[in-house]
Design an enzyme around this catalytic site. Structure first.
Site, PDB file in Angstrom:
ATOM      1  N   LYS A  52       1.182  -0.733   0.047  1.00 30.60           N
ATOM      2  CA  LYS A  52       0.077  -0.261   0.047  1.00 30.60           C
ATOM      3  C   LYS A  52       0.411   1.119  -0.252  1.00 30.60           C
ATOM      4  O   LYS A  52       0.488   2.163  -0.717  1.00 30.60           O
ATOM      5  CB  LYS A  52      -0.669  -0.138   0.748  1.00 30.60           C
ATOM      6  CG  LYS A  52      -2.211  -1.045   0.776  1.00 30.60           C
ATOM      7  CD  LYS A  52      -2.553  -1.507   2.078  1.00 30.60           C
ATOM      8  CE  LYS A  52      -3.942  -2.670   1.911  1.00 30.60           C
ATOM      9  NZ  LYS A  52      -4.144  -2.910   3.638  1.00 30.60           N
ATOM     10  N   GLN A  96      -4.545  -1.826   9.458  1.00 27.32           N
ATOM     11  CA  GLN A  96      -4.735  -2.830   8.789  1.00 27.32           C
ATOM     12  C   GLN A  96      -5.497  -3.881   9.308  1.00 27.32           C
ATOM     13  O   GLN A  96      -4.973  -4.132  11.247  1.00 27.32           O
ATOM     14  CB  GLN A  96      -3.175  -3.098   8.652  1.00 27.32           C
ATOM     15  CG  GLN A  96      -2.857  -4.223   7.398  1.00 27.32           C
ATOM     16  CD  GLN A  96      -3.185  -4.722   6.503  1.00 27.32           C
ATOM     17  OE1 GLN A  96      -3.838  -3.049   5.647  1.00 27.32           O
ATOM     18  NE2 GLN A  96      -3.691  -5.590   5.764  1.00 27.32           N
ATOM     19  N   ASP A 119     -11.451   1.709   3.629  1.00 27.21           N
ATOM     20  CA  ASP A 119     -11.988   0.258   2.997  1.00 27.21           C
ATOM     21  C   ASP A 119     -13.502   0.354   3.180  1.00 27.21           C
ATOM     22  O   ASP A 119     -13.681  -0.981   2.478  1.00 27.21           O
ATOM     23  CB  ASP A 119     -11.109   0.122   4.563  1.00 27.21           C
ATOM     24  CG  ASP A 119      -9.858  -0.404   4.532  1.00 27.21           C
ATOM     25  OD1 ASP A 119      -9.563  -1.321   3.616  1.00 27.21           O
ATOM     26  OD2 ASP A 119      -8.756  -0.665   5.565  1.00 27.21           O
TER      27      ASP A 119
HETATM   28  N1  GUN Z   1      -6.782  -7.459   5.658  1.00 22.84           N
HETATM   29  C1  GUN Z   1      -6.877  -8.144   4.446  1.00 22.84           C
HETATM   30  N2  GUN Z   1      -7.175  -6.542   4.054  1.00 22.84           N
HETATM   31  C2  GUN Z   1      -7.602  -5.556   4.141  1.00 22.84           C
HETATM   32  C3  GUN Z   1      -8.135  -5.058   4.070  1.00 22.84           C
HETATM   33  O1  GUN Z   1      -8.559  -4.423   2.493  1.00 22.84           O
HETATM   34  N3  GUN Z   1      -8.290  -3.633   5.039  1.00 22.84           N
HETATM   35  C4  GUN Z   1      -7.948  -3.511   5.840  1.00 22.84           C
HETATM   36  N4  GUN Z   1      -7.946  -2.804   7.098  1.00 22.84           N
HETATM   37  N5  GUN Z   1      -7.309  -4.629   6.060  1.00 22.84           N
HETATM   38  C5  GUN Z   1      -7.125  -5.376   6.399  1.00 22.84           C
END
Ligand code: GUN
Length: 284
Positions: A52, A96, A119
């Site tokens: 990211k 996350q 998200d």
């Molecule tokens: N953990 C696995 N996929 C995601 C996601 O798309 N966003 C977040 N915040 N955590 C994750």
């Protein structure tokens, strides 16, 4: 032999679009910023967060990382989120998941301001997905819809089968396919005769999290197969949910792992952060 749906190529096109818009905002004096919180040392989470950050760097989005120890207290995490909610220089906030044991994920998700919830995990944004009035699309399902659109695959009228009913992927995926007029079935661990259901799918999305779960006998001739899985096989090699070698002989199109859905998820995250910056600056 199936056409390979190239997530790397399609996500690059999305990221380039974001990069151009981020640059236009910069020329207007507007900086776009994503705050990423990671708690603990989960190796997979560290990789996702690094990816990211790399995407932010590419698109010109400022990324601010907050790496907290695994024994972080709930009140300290909530205090950080509160600070970021009130920080006008931060447009998007992402924490996350999964969080270490002892931290309440649901409370954390709801603590993030809906306007910064890139998200699209909080109740308000999930509700908007139901009604189709969304600001932020959930990253993985939206990335899959972008892939389908890019490949000219229209879900309208088609049997669309989603395996998995998670809040992050399965449920919103079903909803986005429904918004595009697909006839949607969501399957899960209690589904009877799973094979009988999946075999009728013209678009099959698997979000189960088990290597080699979708085998050739579960797939109808000419189906479009989308693999959301991120698993390790017995040799420790990264693989999806789909037994790729046998399914690609039957499918008309298929996403590989890696290089399929994964890069799309991150590209949509960039798009959502850009949307947040525009909204917060009263631009469309
Ligand atoms: N953990 C696995 N996929 C995601 C996601 O798309 N966003 C977040 N915040 N955590 C994750």
């Amino acid at each position: 032999m199936a056409k390979i749906i190239d997530g790397k190529k399609i996500s690059a096109a999305v990221r380039d679009g974001v990069k151009a818009e981020v640059e236009i905002l910069k020329q207007q004096g507007i900086n776009t910023c994503l705050a990423v919180i990671i708690v603990g040392d989960d190796p997979a989470s560290k990789i996702y967060v690094a990816n990211k950050e790399r995407a932010c760097e590419y698109t010109g989005i400022e990324s601010r990382k907050y790496a907290l120890p695994a024994d972080t207290k709930m009140e300290d995490l909530l205090a950080l989120i509160d600070e970021l909610n009130n920080d006008k220089t931060v447009n998007g906030i992402l924490c996350q998941l999964p969080l270490p044991k002892g931290l309440d994920e649901k409370r954390v998700i709801e603590a993030i301001s809906p306007q910064k919830d890139v998200d699209a995990f909080c109740h308000e944004n999930v509700g908007k997905i139901m009604t189709g009035e969304y600001d932020f699309l959930p990253c993985t399902p939206a990335g899959i819809m972008e892939m389908l659109a890019y490949e000219g695959i229209d879900p309208a009228g088609k049997n669309c089968v989603v395996i998995g009913r998670s809040n992050i992927v399965g449920k919103p995926m079903g909803m986005l396919l429904l918004h595009k007029n697909g006839t949607v079935t969501i399957c899960h661990s209690r589904t009877r005769d799973l094979k009988e259901v999946t075999k009728r799918a013209e678009i099959l999305v698997s979000a189960v999290g088990r290597a080699n779960f979708v085998t050739a006998d579960m797939v109808g001739e000419g189906a479009v197969v989308i693999d959301v899985g991120m698993n390790r096989d017995e040799q420790g090699k990264l693989c999806g949910d789909v037994a790729y070698d046998e399914v690609e002989k039957i499918a008309s199109a298929i996403t590989p792992v890696p290089g399929g859905v994964g890069p799309m998820t991150i590209a949509v995250l960039m798009k959502n952060t850009l949307t947040a910056a525009k909204r917060q600056n009263n631009l469309n």
